[in-house]
Scaffold this motif. Structure first.
Motif, mmCIF file in Angstrom:
data_model
loop_
_atom_site.group_PDB
_atom_site.id
_atom_site.type_symbol
_atom_site.label_atom_id
_atom_site.label_comp_id
_atom_site.label_asym_id
_atom_site.label_seq_id
_atom_site.Cartn_x
_atom_site.Cartn_y
_atom_site.Cartn_z
ATOM 1 N N UNK A 147 84.389 10.827 -45.251
ATOM 2 C CA UNK A 147 84.129 12.100 -45.889
ATOM 3 C C UNK A 147 82.868 12.844 -45.044
ATOM 4 N N UNK A 148 83.088 13.729 -44.623
ATOM 5 C CA UNK A 148 81.938 14.675 -43.986
ATOM 6 C C UNK A 148 81.671 15.698 -45.089
ATOM 7 N N UNK A 149 80.403 15.823 -45.492
ATOM 8 C CA UNK A 149 79.904 16.714 -46.806
ATOM 9 C C UNK A 149 78.842 17.823 -46.226
ATOM 10 N N UNK A 150 79.357 19.029 -46.506
ATOM 11 C CA UNK A 150 78.621 20.035 -46.174
ATOM 12 C C UNK A 150 78.073 20.884 -47.527
ATOM 13 N N UNK A 151 76.986 21.202 -47.434
ATOM 14 C CA UNK A 151 76.276 21.948 -48.492
ATOM 15 C C UNK A 151 76.661 23.503 -48.720
ATOM 16 N N UNK A 152 77.134 24.188 -47.463
ATOM 17 C CA UNK A 152 77.587 25.451 -47.606
ATOM 18 C C UNK A 152 78.836 25.638 -46.620
ATOM 19 N N UNK A 153 79.537 26.875 -46.881
ATOM 20 C CA UNK A 153 80.303 27.155 -45.727
ATOM 21 C C UNK A 153 80.187 27.793 -44.349
ATOM 22 N N UNK A 154 78.849 28.156 -44.241
ATOM 23 C CA UNK A 154 78.781 28.924 -43.135
ATOM 24 C C UNK A 154 79.175 28.267 -41.890
ATOM 25 N N UNK A 155 79.894 28.973 -40.783
ATOM 26 C CA UNK A 155 80.286 28.573 -39.783
ATOM 27 C C UNK A 155 81.331 27.204 -39.783
ATOM 28 N N UNK A 156 81.878 27.103 -41.156
ATOM 29 C CA UNK A 156 82.727 26.085 -41.269
ATOM 30 C C UNK A 156 83.927 25.788 -40.161
ATOM 31 N N UNK A 157 84.248 26.850 -39.647
ATOM 32 C CA UNK A 157 85.372 26.885 -38.737
ATOM 33 C C UNK A 157 84.856 25.748 -37.548
ATOM 34 N N UNK B 70 81.816 27.703 -56.041
ATOM 35 C CA UNK B 70 80.710 28.393 -56.168
ATOM 36 C C UNK B 70 79.577 27.955 -55.226
ATOM 37 N N UNK B 71 79.322 28.764 -54.067
ATOM 38 C CA UNK B 71 78.777 28.115 -52.995
ATOM 39 C C UNK B 71 77.720 29.163 -52.636
ATOM 40 N N UNK B 72 76.552 28.675 -52.187
ATOM 41 C CA UNK B 72 75.338 29.691 -51.728
ATOM 42 C C UNK B 72 75.925 30.503 -50.588
ATOM 43 N N UNK B 73 75.671 31.861 -50.463
ATOM 44 C CA UNK B 73 76.049 32.526 -49.247
ATOM 45 C C UNK B 73 77.591 32.963 -49.344
ATOM 46 N N UNK C 72 81.195 32.648 -50.661
ATOM 47 C CA UNK C 72 81.710 31.870 -51.822
ATOM 48 C C UNK C 72 82.996 30.992 -51.162
ATOM 49 N N UNK C 73 83.346 30.159 -52.255
ATOM 50 C CA UNK C 73 84.677 29.432 -51.769
ATOM 51 C C UNK C 73 85.852 30.254 -51.422
ATOM 52 N N UNK C 74 86.085 31.300 -51.894
ATOM 53 C CA UNK C 74 87.286 32.132 -51.668
ATOM 54 C C UNK C 74 87.287 32.473 -50.269
ATOM 55 N N UNK C 75 85.918 33.027 -49.978
ATOM 56 C CA UNK C 75 85.828 33.709 -48.568
ATOM 57 C C UNK C 75 86.075 32.530 -47.657
ATOM 58 N N UNK C 76 85.491 31.233 -47.731
ATOM 59 C CA UNK C 76 85.520 30.078 -47.017
ATOM 60 C C UNK C 76 86.872 29.624 -46.770
ATOM 61 N N UNK C 77 87.482 29.598 -47.895
ATOM 62 C CA UNK C 77 88.879 29.197 -47.809
ATOM 63 C C UNK C 77 89.776 29.995 -47.086
#
Length: 226
Positions: A30-40, A54-57, A59-64
Protein backbone atom coordinates in the motif's frame (compact mmCIF):
# COMPACT_ATOMS: atom_id res chain seq x y z
CA UNK A 1 2.63 -14.82 -6.00
CA UNK A 2 2.59 -11.42 -7.64
CA UNK A 3 2.45 -8.31 -5.47
CA UNK A 4 -0.91 -6.57 -5.38
CA UNK A 5 -0.18 -2.86 -5.17
CA UNK A 6 -2.75 -0.42 -3.83
CA UNK A 7 -2.66 3.38 -4.09
CA UNK A 8 -4.59 4.84 -1.14
CA UNK A 9 -5.50 8.54 -1.29
CA UNK A 10 -6.97 9.58 2.06
CA UNK A 11 -6.32 12.80 4.00
CA UNK A 12 -7.69 11.56 7.34
CA UNK A 13 -4.60 10.38 9.23
CA UNK A 14 -6.45 7.92 11.45
CA UNK A 15 -8.41 6.27 8.64
CA UNK A 16 -5.45 6.27 6.26
CA UNK A 17 -3.09 4.66 8.76
CA UNK A 18 -5.71 2.07 9.75
CA UNK A 19 -6.52 1.09 6.15
CA UNK A 20 -2.84 0.90 5.19
CA UNK A 21 -1.88 -1.25 8.17
CA UNK A 22 -4.83 -3.62 7.82
CA UNK A 23 -4.41 -4.10 4.09
CA UNK A 24 -0.67 -4.70 4.50
CA UNK A 25 -1.50 -7.40 7.06
CA UNK A 26 -3.55 -9.04 4.32
CA UNK A 27 -0.56 -9.08 1.98
CA UNK A 28 -1.15 -5.96 -0.12
CA UNK A 29 1.55 -3.38 -0.84
CA UNK A 30 0.00 0.00 0.00
CA UNK A 31 1.23 3.47 -1.00
CA UNK A 32 -0.64 6.09 1.01
CA UNK A 33 -1.00 9.72 -0.12
CA UNK A 34 -2.68 12.55 1.78
CA UNK A 35 -3.82 14.42 -1.34
CA UNK A 36 -4.33 13.88 -5.03
CA UNK A 37 -2.03 16.62 -6.27
CA UNK A 38 0.05 15.35 -9.22
CA UNK A 39 -1.23 11.84 -8.50
CA UNK A 40 -0.70 10.86 -12.12
CA UNK A 41 2.99 10.48 -11.22
CA UNK A 42 2.15 7.78 -8.64
CA UNK A 43 -0.10 5.50 -10.71
CA UNK A 44 2.71 3.53 -12.38
CA UNK A 45 2.60 -0.14 -11.34
CA UNK A 46 -0.59 0.27 -9.26
CA UNK A 47 -3.33 -2.38 -9.47
CA UNK A 48 -6.17 -0.67 -7.57
CA UNK A 49 -6.76 2.92 -6.38
CA UNK A 50 -8.71 3.60 -3.16
CA UNK A 51 -9.78 7.24 -3.33
CA UNK A 52 -11.47 9.41 -0.72
CA UNK A 53 -13.86 12.00 -2.16
CA UNK A 54 -13.32 14.72 0.48
CA UNK A 55 -9.70 15.76 -0.11
CA UNK A 56 -7.87 19.05 0.44
CA UNK A 57 -7.21 20.93 -2.77
CA UNK A 58 -8.47 18.77 -5.63
CA UNK A 59 -11.56 16.81 -4.63
CA UNK A 60 -11.84 13.08 -5.23
CA UNK A 61 -14.09 13.46 -8.26
CA UNK A 62 -11.46 15.58 -10.04
CA UNK A 63 -8.60 13.31 -8.97
CA UNK A 64 -10.49 10.21 -10.09
CA UNK A 65 -11.22 11.64 -13.51
CA UNK A 66 -7.55 12.54 -13.98
CA UNK A 67 -6.48 9.06 -12.89
CA UNK A 68 -8.92 7.40 -15.28
CA UNK A 69 -7.45 9.40 -18.17
CA UNK A 70 -3.88 8.62 -17.11
CA UNK A 71 -4.50 4.89 -16.46
CA UNK A 72 -7.88 3.78 -17.82
CA UNK A 73 -7.32 0.08 -16.97
CA UNK A 74 -6.63 0.66 -13.24
CA UNK A 75 -9.84 0.20 -11.21
CA UNK A 76 -10.84 2.95 -8.76
CA UNK A 77 -12.74 2.36 -5.53
CA UNK A 78 -14.25 5.49 -3.99
CA UNK A 79 -14.52 6.03 -0.24
CA UNK A 80 -16.98 8.59 1.03
CA UNK A 81 -19.12 9.61 3.97
CA UNK A 82 -21.63 10.82 1.39
CA UNK A 83 -24.46 8.34 0.93
CA UNK A 84 -26.65 10.43 -1.39
CA UNK A 85 -27.61 8.77 -4.66
CA UNK A 86 -26.45 11.81 -6.67
CA UNK A 87 -22.94 11.56 -5.19
CA UNK A 88 -22.77 7.83 -5.99
CA UNK A 89 -23.96 8.39 -9.54
CA UNK A 90 -21.40 11.14 -10.06
CA UNK A 91 -18.61 8.96 -8.69
CA UNK A 92 -19.59 5.88 -10.68
CA UNK A 93 -19.28 7.80 -13.92
CA UNK A 94 -15.55 7.08 -13.67
CA UNK A 95 -15.06 4.83 -10.62
CA UNK A 96 -15.54 1.05 -10.52
CA UNK A 97 -16.97 0.79 -6.99
CA UNK A 98 -18.21 3.02 -4.17
CA UNK A 99 -17.95 2.29 -0.43
CA UNK A 100 -19.68 4.45 2.16
CA UNK A 101 -17.98 5.33 5.45
CA UNK A 102 -17.96 3.82 8.01
CA UNK A 103 -16.97 0.50 6.47
CA UNK A 104 -15.55 -2.87 7.56
CA UNK A 105 -12.06 -3.85 6.38
CA UNK A 106 -13.25 -7.32 5.38
CA UNK A 107 -15.77 -5.74 3.02
CA UNK A 108 -13.16 -3.37 1.62
CA UNK A 109 -10.71 -6.25 1.02
CA UNK A 110 -13.45 -8.31 -0.63
CA UNK A 111 -14.31 -5.45 -2.98
CA UNK A 112 -10.60 -4.99 -3.80
CA UNK A 113 -10.39 -8.68 -4.73
CA UNK A 114 -13.41 -8.33 -7.02
CA UNK A 115 -11.72 -5.42 -8.80
CA UNK A 116 -8.44 -7.33 -9.08
CA UNK A 117 -10.27 -10.35 -10.46
CA UNK A 118 -12.02 -8.21 -13.07
CA UNK A 119 -8.72 -6.68 -14.12
CA UNK A 120 -6.93 -10.04 -14.11
CA UNK A 121 -4.27 -9.04 -11.58
CA UNK A 122 -2.50 -10.86 -8.81
CA UNK A 123 -2.07 -14.57 -9.55
CA UNK A 124 -0.01 -16.84 -11.81
CA UNK A 125 -1.98 -18.40 -14.67
CA UNK A 126 -1.74 -21.95 -13.26
CA UNK A 127 -1.76 -23.27 -9.70
CA UNK A 128 -1.13 -26.85 -8.52
CA UNK A 129 -3.21 -28.12 -5.58
CA UNK A 130 -2.21 -31.26 -3.74
CA UNK A 131 -0.58 -33.85 -5.98
CA UNK A 132 -3.13 -33.97 -8.75
CA UNK A 133 -5.28 -30.85 -9.25
CA UNK A 134 -4.23 -28.15 -11.73
CA UNK A 135 -6.19 -24.91 -11.83
CA UNK A 136 -5.86 -22.79 -14.96
CA UNK A 137 -7.02 -19.34 -13.86
CA UNK A 138 -6.60 -17.81 -17.29
CA UNK A 139 -8.87 -20.41 -18.85
CA UNK A 140 -11.03 -20.84 -15.72
CA UNK A 141 -10.62 -24.62 -15.87
CA UNK A 142 -9.74 -27.31 -13.33
CA UNK A 143 -7.93 -30.53 -14.36
CA UNK A 144 -7.36 -33.78 -12.46
CA UNK A 145 -3.95 -35.11 -13.50
CA UNK A 146 -4.61 -38.54 -11.95
CA UNK A 147 -7.72 -39.24 -14.03
CA UNK A 148 -6.67 -37.13 -17.00
CA UNK A 149 -10.05 -35.42 -16.99
CA UNK A 150 -11.39 -31.94 -16.40
CA UNK A 151 -13.27 -31.22 -13.19
CA UNK A 152 -16.70 -29.67 -13.75
CA UNK A 153 -17.43 -26.99 -11.14
CA UNK A 154 -20.55 -24.88 -10.78
CA UNK A 155 -20.18 -21.11 -10.94
CA UNK A 156 -20.31 -20.70 -7.16
CA UNK A 157 -17.91 -23.61 -6.59
CA UNK A 158 -15.36 -22.01 -8.92
CA UNK A 159 -15.79 -18.60 -7.26
CA UNK A 160 -15.19 -20.13 -3.82
CA UNK A 161 -12.09 -21.97 -5.06
CA UNK A 162 -10.80 -18.79 -6.70
CA UNK A 163 -11.39 -16.90 -3.42
CA UNK A 164 -9.13 -19.40 -1.64
CA UNK A 165 -6.48 -19.12 -4.34
CA UNK A 166 -6.43 -15.35 -4.02
CA UNK A 167 -5.67 -15.80 -0.32
CA UNK A 168 -3.18 -18.71 -0.40
CA UNK A 169 -2.34 -20.34 2.94
CA UNK A 170 -4.59 -17.81 4.69
CA UNK A 171 -7.39 -18.84 7.03
CA UNK A 172 -10.66 -17.40 5.76
CA UNK A 173 -13.77 -17.13 7.90
CA UNK A 174 -17.20 -17.98 6.54
CA UNK A 175 -18.00 -14.27 6.64
CA UNK A 176 -14.97 -13.39 4.48
CA UNK A 177 -15.71 -16.07 1.89
CA UNK A 178 -19.38 -15.16 1.75
CA UNK A 179 -18.65 -11.47 1.26
CA UNK A 180 -16.10 -12.20 -1.48
CA UNK A 181 -18.37 -14.58 -3.41
CA UNK A 182 -21.89 -13.32 -2.73
CA UNK A 183 -20.95 -9.65 -2.09
CA UNK A 184 -23.34 -9.40 0.84
CA UNK A 185 -23.14 -9.97 4.62
CA UNK A 186 -23.13 -13.55 5.85
CA UNK A 187 -26.21 -14.68 7.80
CA UNK A 188 -25.13 -16.73 10.79
CA UNK A 189 -26.37 -20.31 10.51
CA UNK A 190 -26.68 -20.34 6.72
CA UNK A 191 -25.52 -23.77 5.49
CA UNK A 192 -25.09 -22.89 1.80
CA UNK A 193 -21.33 -22.31 2.07
CA UNK A 194 -20.65 -25.58 3.91
CA UNK A 195 -22.66 -27.44 1.26
CA UNK A 196 -20.57 -25.87 -1.52
CA UNK A 197 -17.37 -26.73 0.37
CA UNK A 198 -18.50 -30.35 0.68
CA UNK A 199 -19.22 -30.56 -3.04
CA UNK A 200 -15.83 -29.01 -3.83
CA UNK A 201 -14.09 -31.60 -1.68
CA UNK A 202 -15.97 -34.40 -3.41
CA UNK A 203 -14.67 -33.13 -6.75
CA UNK A 204 -11.12 -32.15 -5.77
CA UNK A 205 -9.95 -34.35 -2.91
CA UNK A 206 -8.63 -37.87 -3.31
CA UNK A 207 -10.39 -38.65 -0.03
CA UNK A 208 -13.12 -36.09 0.75
CA UNK A 209 -13.34 -37.44 4.31
CA UNK A 210 -9.67 -36.58 4.91
CA UNK A 211 -9.22 -33.37 2.87
CA UNK A 212 -5.72 -32.05 2.22
CA UNK A 213 -6.58 -29.28 -0.26
CA UNK A 214 -9.45 -27.46 1.46
CA UNK A 215 -8.64 -27.68 5.14
CA UNK A 216 -10.99 -26.90 8.01
CA UNK A 217 -9.50 -24.79 10.80
CA UNK A 218 -11.78 -25.63 13.69
CA UNK A 219 -13.60 -22.67 15.16
CA UNK A 220 -12.25 -20.22 12.55
CA UNK A 221 -12.90 -21.24 8.94
CA UNK A 222 -11.05 -22.78 6.00
CA UNK A 223 -7.79 -22.47 4.11
CA UNK A 224 -6.14 -23.81 0.98
CA UNK A 225 -2.43 -24.52 1.10
CA UNK A 226 -0.38 -23.85 -2.03
Amino acid sequence: MKEKRILLIEDNQEIGRWVQEELEKRGYVVRWLLSGEEVENDIQGIHVVILDIMLPGLDGFTVGQRLKKAAPSVPILLLSARAAVDDKLQGLQFADDYVTKPFHLDELAARIEVLLRRSGTGLPDRIKLGQHILVDLAGRTVFNELTGEGVALTGKEYQILECFLRHPNQILTQEQIWMAVWAEPYINGDKALSVHIRHLREKLEQDPNAPVIIQTVRGIGYRVKI
